[in-house]
Design a protein around this motif. Structure first.
Motif, short mmCIF file in Angstrom:
data_model
loop_
_atom_site.label_atom_id
_atom_site.label_comp_id
_atom_site.label_asym_id
_atom_site.label_seq_id
_atom_site.Cartn_x
_atom_site.Cartn_y
_atom_site.Cartn_z
N ALA A 112 0.67 18.13 -4.62
CA ALA A 112 1.92 17.75 -5.27
C ALA A 112 3.06 17.72 -4.26
O ALA A 112 3.94 16.85 -4.31
CB ALA A 112 2.24 18.71 -6.41
N GLY A 113 3.04 18.66 -3.33
CA GLY A 113 4.06 18.68 -2.28
C GLY A 113 4.01 17.46 -1.39
O GLY A 113 5.04 16.89 -1.01
N ARG A 114 2.78 17.00 -1.06
CA ARG A 114 2.64 15.79 -0.24
C ARG A 114 3.11 14.56 -1.00
O ARG A 114 3.73 13.66 -0.41
CB ARG A 114 1.19 15.64 0.24
N VAL A 115 2.83 14.52 -2.29
CA VAL A 115 3.30 13.39 -3.11
C VAL A 115 4.83 13.37 -3.13
O VAL A 115 5.46 12.33 -2.90
CB VAL A 115 2.73 13.47 -4.55
N LEU A 116 5.43 14.54 -3.37
CA LEU A 116 6.90 14.62 -3.39
C LEU A 116 7.47 14.27 -2.02
O LEU A 116 8.47 13.54 -1.92
CB LEU A 116 7.36 16.02 -3.80
N GLN A 117 6.83 14.70 -0.96
CA GLN A 117 7.30 14.40 0.40
C GLN A 117 7.30 12.89 0.64
O GLN A 117 8.25 12.34 1.19
CB GLN A 117 6.40 15.10 1.42
N THR A 118 6.25 12.21 0.22
CA THR A 118 6.16 10.75 0.40
C THR A 118 7.31 10.04 -0.31
O THR A 118 7.99 9.20 0.28
CB THR A 118 4.80 10.23 -0.13
N TYR A 119 7.54 10.40 -1.56
CA TYR A 119 8.61 9.74 -2.32
C TYR A 119 9.99 10.13 -1.80
O TYR A 119 10.90 9.29 -1.75
CB TYR A 119 8.49 10.04 -3.81
N ALA A 120 10.15 11.36 -1.39
CA ALA A 120 11.45 11.79 -0.86
C ALA A 120 11.78 11.04 0.43
O ALA A 120 12.91 10.59 0.63
CB ALA A 120 11.45 13.30 -0.62
N ARG A 121 10.78 10.85 1.28
CA ARG A 121 11.00 10.08 2.52
C ARG A 121 11.41 8.64 2.18
O ARG A 121 12.30 8.08 2.83
CB ARG A 121 9.74 10.07 3.38
N GLN A 122 10.74 8.05 1.21
CA GLN A 122 11.08 6.69 0.80
C GLN A 122 12.50 6.63 0.26
O GLN A 122 13.25 5.70 0.56
CB GLN A 122 10.09 6.17 -0.25
N MET A 123 12.88 7.62 -0.55
CA MET A 123 14.24 7.63 -1.11
C MET A 123 15.29 7.72 -0.01
O MET A 123 16.28 7.00 -0.04
CB MET A 123 14.40 8.82 -2.07
#
Length: 192
Positions: A60-71
């Motif tokens: 879940a942390g990796r998923v959030l990291q991916t989207y946060a980087r995109q944002m």
């Protein structure tokens, strides 16, 4: 979701350490820990696992990291685009239009441009289409508005079609064409 909390999360994920992240962010270690706990409560998932003094992201942390980087990448793009607009303070744009476009299209284009770029000077000329094309090709004009078929314009021009013109034939009520449903264009040539 609080974007500042996401920034803290990304720093923790990058450094894999809460204390080092708190030092780089100039926050206290308890503040960073509280932000991480708050994020986990908000998403209702564990985002990190502790492995000794090191932090490892969960799935879940990796998923959030991916989207946060995109944002944040999108945020940087937005900032750059807005900065580019703020930097348009002066200069001059050389524009020419043929007579029809100059009368019917140019006023609304100029009004919109002035609203967006009030400090940029506009040098506007009315010429025939061929002169406009020649001046664009020799770089003495920035933009031109011409009539005609885009396929007939010289290669190398960046051409944008933006409107269509309709020509209407008007005849006297006593003319032979009055009431005709259609007239072939070649008929106009013979009437000269």
């Amino acid at each position: 979701m609080n974007l500042q909390n996401l920034r803290v999360f990304l720093k923790v994920a990058e450094l894999e350490h809460i204390t080092r992240a708190s030092e780089e962010l100039h926050l206290t270690q308890p503040a960073v820990t509280k932000i991480m706990q708050s994020l986990e409560q908000e998403v209702q998932l564990d985002l990190v696992e502790r492995q000794g003094r090191r932090i490892v992201l969960t799935h879940a942390g990796r998923v959030l990291q991916t989207y946060a980087r995109q944002m944040f990448s999108l945020e940087r793009e937005m900032d750059d685009a807005l900065a580019a607009l703020r930097d348009v303070h002066r200069g001059e744009v050389k524009l020419a239009a043929n007579t029809t476009a100059g009368v019917y299209l140019l006023p609304s284009i100029v009004a919109r441009f002035r609203g967006l770029y009030p400090q940029v000077g506009l040098n506007i000329s009315i010429w025939n289409s061929q002169d406009i094309i020649e001046h664009i090709l020799d770089w003495s004009l920035d933009f031109g508005i011409v009539e005609g078929e885009a396929s007939q314009l010289p290669a190398g021009l960046d051409v944008r079609f933006f409107t269509r013109d309709a020509l209407i034939l008007i005849a006297s009520p006593t003319h032979a064409w009055c009431g005709a449903e259609a007239i072939h264009p070649s008929s106009l040539e013979r009437r000269r």
